[in-house]
Design a protein around this motif. Structure first.
Motif, PDB file in Angstrom:
ATOM      1  N   GLU A 298     -79.404  82.241  33.500  1.00 55.51           N
ATOM      2  CA  GLU A 298     -79.954  81.427  32.416  1.00 55.51           C
ATOM      3  C   GLU A 298     -79.191  81.663  31.107  1.00 55.51           C
ATOM      4  O   GLU A 298     -78.961  80.725  30.324  1.00 55.51           O
ATOM      5  CB  GLU A 298     -81.438  81.747  32.210  1.00 55.51           C
ATOM      6  CG  GLU A 298     -82.312  81.402  33.415  1.00 55.51           C
ATOM      7  CD  GLU A 298     -82.506  82.625  34.316  1.00 55.51           C
ATOM      8  OE1 GLU A 298     -81.523  83.376  34.536  1.00 55.51           O
ATOM      9  OE2 GLU A 298     -83.637  82.830  34.787  1.00 55.51           O
ATOM     10  N   ALA A 299     -78.805  82.912  30.849  1.00 57.50           N
ATOM     11  CA  ALA A 299     -78.052  83.210  29.628  1.00 57.50           C
ATOM     12  C   ALA A 299     -76.670  82.571  29.686  1.00 57.50           C
ATOM     13  O   ALA A 299     -76.169  82.047  28.683  1.00 57.50           O
ATOM     14  CB  ALA A 299     -77.932  84.723  29.443  1.00 57.50           C
ATOM     15  N   TRP A 300     -76.048  82.623  30.855  1.00 57.07           N
ATOM     16  CA  TRP A 300     -74.721  82.007  31.018  1.00 57.07           C
ATOM     17  C   TRP A 300     -74.788  80.513  30.718  1.00 57.07           C
ATOM     18  O   TRP A 300     -73.950  79.963  29.999  1.00 57.07           O
ATOM     19  CB  TRP A 300     -74.199  82.257  32.433  1.00 57.07           C
ATOM     20  CG  TRP A 300     -72.932  81.529  32.741  1.00 57.07           C
ATOM     21  CD1 TRP A 300     -72.790  80.340  33.409  1.00 57.07           C
ATOM     22  CD2 TRP A 300     -71.607  81.932  32.373  1.00 57.07           C
ATOM     23  NE1 TRP A 300     -71.478  79.975  33.479  1.00 57.07           N
ATOM     24  CE2 TRP A 300     -70.719  80.942  32.850  1.00 57.07           C
ATOM     25  CE3 TRP A 300     -71.093  83.012  31.684  1.00 57.07           C
ATOM     26  CZ2 TRP A 300     -69.347  81.008  32.663  1.00 57.07           C
ATOM     27  CZ3 TRP A 300     -69.719  83.091  31.495  1.00 57.07           C
ATOM     28  CH2 TRP A 300     -68.866  82.099  31.979  1.00 57.07           C
ATOM     29  N   GLU A 301     -75.795  79.841  31.268  1.00 58.84           N
ATOM     30  CA  GLU A 301     -75.907  78.399  31.077  1.00 58.84           C
ATOM     31  C   GLU A 301     -76.284  78.052  29.634  1.00 58.84           C
ATOM     32  O   GLU A 301     -75.919  76.984  29.132  1.00 58.84           O
ATOM     33  CB  GLU A 301     -76.941  77.844  32.052  1.00 58.84           C
ATOM     34  CG  GLU A 301     -76.460  77.910  33.502  1.00 58.84           C
ATOM     35  CD  GLU A 301     -77.504  77.447  34.506  1.00 58.84           C
ATOM     36  OE1 GLU A 301     -78.684  77.290  34.094  1.00 58.84           O
ATOM     37  OE2 GLU A 301     -77.165  77.253  35.677  1.00 58.84           O
ATOM     38  N   ALA A 302     -76.961  78.963  28.950  1.00 56.77           N
ATOM     39  CA  ALA A 302     -77.307  78.703  27.552  1.00 56.77           C
ATOM     40  C   ALA A 302     -76.070  78.699  26.662  1.00 56.77           C
ATOM     41  O   ALA A 302     -76.021  77.998  25.638  1.00 56.77           O
ATOM     42  CB  ALA A 302     -78.295  79.761  27.055  1.00 56.77           C
TER      43      ALA A 302
END
Length: 618
Positions: free
Chosen positions: A158-162
């Motif tokens: 989720e952090a990567w996609e953010a």
């Protein structure tokens, strides 16, 4: 959590097998391992294909940012673990990284630290330094941090996609830049339980080049791009780096004015106190650490527009102070004595004429520089190239002259002349100045020592040969670099450019020397016998002064060389007065031409057309 390990690789055949062996030795093992080979040329892609991995190949080298992005796009895991191909994970590293993410739900990134032992034992001082330094400073920062480093890092999907992946225009500091776009809702943690053994370089020059490149890119990235996540300023680190960088300019100041010896002493003490933890590792560690700080400072200064502007302001202040101190240090007694003997009006006229003569020689020096700049720099107006000349010229009044470097590089970048080309320009220009000055100086030998030394006129042959075959200069420079085991020159001059530069600079020495001859004749020297002595002596003395960097404008050095010739045509006391009067004339005319020329060039530069860059390295 499903775990995907992503390994970018480019020509890491030495370490890739150890990297993959360590990944597959993890318990539990990762769910998938993806190796993105970035067009390696050492066969490491074939080595990777022997493992149970997913191998992605790039047809051309596109950089580590693209390789990581491509691996992340192909990954299916909930956790993306990025491991560089020169890092071997310690046992339990993957499990500890995942446990950290599970323990802290708000944590989006867990980054590991390098172990205190390298991947391969037996390295030298540089490898030992890098291993210990990285382990020491990362271990001290374990916990919540505000910057990302991706050599061995686990990222929640989720952090990567953010964030949206790495900026593929960056090949250095891309990991730090990625972290500046991570929303504040996600924590970044550094864990001492996530260890990896790193295969570090063991050569000082490549290491320092990497440090410089990363520091410059880092500064450029953080000052020129919008940042979502602000980093705190590590005041101690900035102070340490600044203290280390201040030592060398401080030494130059101390040589110029011994009472300023406290400046380099305080700077060195500041470095040692602020970075005192390095002392326990020994002298070689401290020395490499010092060089690291100096190179980091240079990279940051050249990469940050704000720091460049600060350096420009500092240069202006230092130059003004240097000019005032320089004039204050002059001995005005000869002028007063001449005025008492010849009359104030006549002395003023003589000194004014001498100053004009010297100024004419300086203009010819500018023409020589512009001939080389037009040949090797960029197709810009003559005023634009003159800015660089006058800044470099005025630094002669500053001890050490180091402070002008960021200013010169910024000016060069504005007209698409990068540091490699700019360094080549100054090196070639200095070579022309030194060669022609020494030639004029030595050729004056017969006038100084008598007709039996007429063979000294042969000293003019190199300049004559270069005027006929200018390419010999480039060949001689390449040969000298080859003998010194240095890379070939990045730039070379054309026949037309070299002829123009040599002719103008030779004429510059001859014309400028006439001011000394005028002063000597007025003081009673025989006009014919003193002619060659004055012309040649001034050229030789000026070149000697240029070589001594720590003396502002070669103060004292030039006078000593000129005196050698003048005492053959004038009594010692009179020759001393002439030499001092010459120094005053040169100082005033050079300050007037330099400061006036810089102001005029700056105004005209603002109306410049867009530069058209020439080919070659930047």
């Amino acid at each position: 959590m499903r775990v995907s390990v992503i390994i970018p690789n480019f020509d890491k055949g030495r370490s890739l097998a150890a990297c993959l062996d360590a990944v597959f030795a993890q318990a539990p093992a990762p769910d998938e391992v993806i190796v993105v080979d970035d067009a390696s040329t050492d066969g490491s892609a074939g080595l990777a294909s022997r493992y149970d991995i997913r191998l992605l190949r790039n047809a051309v080298n596109r950089g580590v940012s693209h390789a990581r992005n491509r691996g992340a796009a192909a990954a299916t895991g909930d956790v993306l673990v990025f491991v560089d191909s020169d890092v071997a994970l310690a046992p339990g590293a993957l499990a500890n990284a995942v446990a950290e993410l599970e323990r802290y739900p708000s944590c989006g990134v867990v980054q590991g630290i390098y172990a205190d032992r390298p991947m391969f034992p037996g390295g030298g001082a540089v490898a030992a330094y890098k291993t210990r330094a990285e382990h020491h400073w990362r271990s001290r920062r374990a916990g919540v941090v505000d910057a990302t480093l991706f050599a061995l890092t686990a990222v929640r999907r989720e952090a990567w996609e953010a964030v949206g992946g790495f900026d593929e225009t960056l090949r250095d500091a891309e990991d730090v830049e990625w972290g500046t776009r991570l929303p504040d809702a996600w924590e970044i943690r550094m864990s001492a339980d996530v260890l990896g053994h790193h295969d570090d370089t063991d050569r000082l020059r490549p290491y320092l080049r990497e440090v410089f490149r990363r520091a410059r890119t880092y500064a450029t990235t953080l000052t020129a791009r919008p940042i979502r996540r602000r980093r705190g300023i590590d005041v101690a680190a900035v102070a340490t780096m600044t203290s280390a960088a201040a030592v060398l300019p401080g030494v130059a100041l101390a040589v110029w004015r011994p009472w300023l010896a406290f400046v380099p002493v305080l700077a060195l003490l500041g470095f040692l106190v602020l970075d005192r933890a390095v002392l326990r590792y020994g002298p070689s560690f401290v020395a490499i650490r010092y060089l690291t700080h100096v190179v980091e400072f240079a990279g940051m200064a050249l990469g940050s527009r704000r720091l460049q502007q600060a350096f420009a302001a500092l240069f202006a202040v230092a130059l003004a102070a240097g000019l005032v101190l320089f004039l204050g240090a002059q001995d005005w007694t000869p002028v007063r004595d001449l005025a008492a003997h010849l009359g104030s009006g006549r002395v003023a006229g003589i000194l004014g004429l001498a100053a004009l003569i010297n100024a004419a020689g300086l203009v010819l020096g500018l023409i020589s520089w512009r001939a080389l700049f037009a040949d090797l720099g960029a197709r810009v107006s003559g005023w634009t190239s003159s800015r660089l000349f006058f800044v470099g010229f005025l630094t002669k009044f500053l001890p050490g002259r180091f402070i002008a470097l960021p200013v010169l590089l910024r000016m060069g970048r504005e007209v698409d002349v990068g540091p490699v080309r700019l360094a080549g320009l100054f090196a070639l220009s200095w070579g022309v100045v030194a060669l022609t000055g020494l030639t004029v100086g030595i050729a004056a030998g017969p006038g100084l020592a008598g007709a039996r030394f007429g063979w000294l006129l042969l000293a003019a042959l190199p300049v004559v040969a270069l005027l006929i075959r200018p390419a010999l200069f480039n060949s001689a420079l390449a040969l000298a670099l080859r003998v010194l085991r240095r890379p070939p020159p990045a730039v070379s001059a054309s026949d037309r450019g070299m002829r123009g530069a040599l002719a103008a600079q030779t004429l510059s020495w001859v014309v400028s020397g006439h001011h000394l001859w005028l002063l000597a004749v007025v003081a009673g020297a025989p006009p014919v016998a003193s002619y060659a002595v004055c012309i040649g002596g001034f050229a030789a003395g000026a070149v000697a002064g240029v070589v001594v960097l720590v003396a502002p404008d070669g103060l004292g050095v030039r006078e000593a060389v000129v005196m050698v010739g003048l005492v053959t045509v004038l009594p010692f006391s009179v020759a001393t007065s002439v030499v001092l009067a010459s120094r005053l004339v040169c100082s005033l005319s050079e300050m007037a031409v330099g400061a006036g020329g810089l102001l005029t060039a700056e105004l005209m530069h603002r109306r410049r057309p867009a530069p058209v860059a020439l080919g070659g390295p930047r």
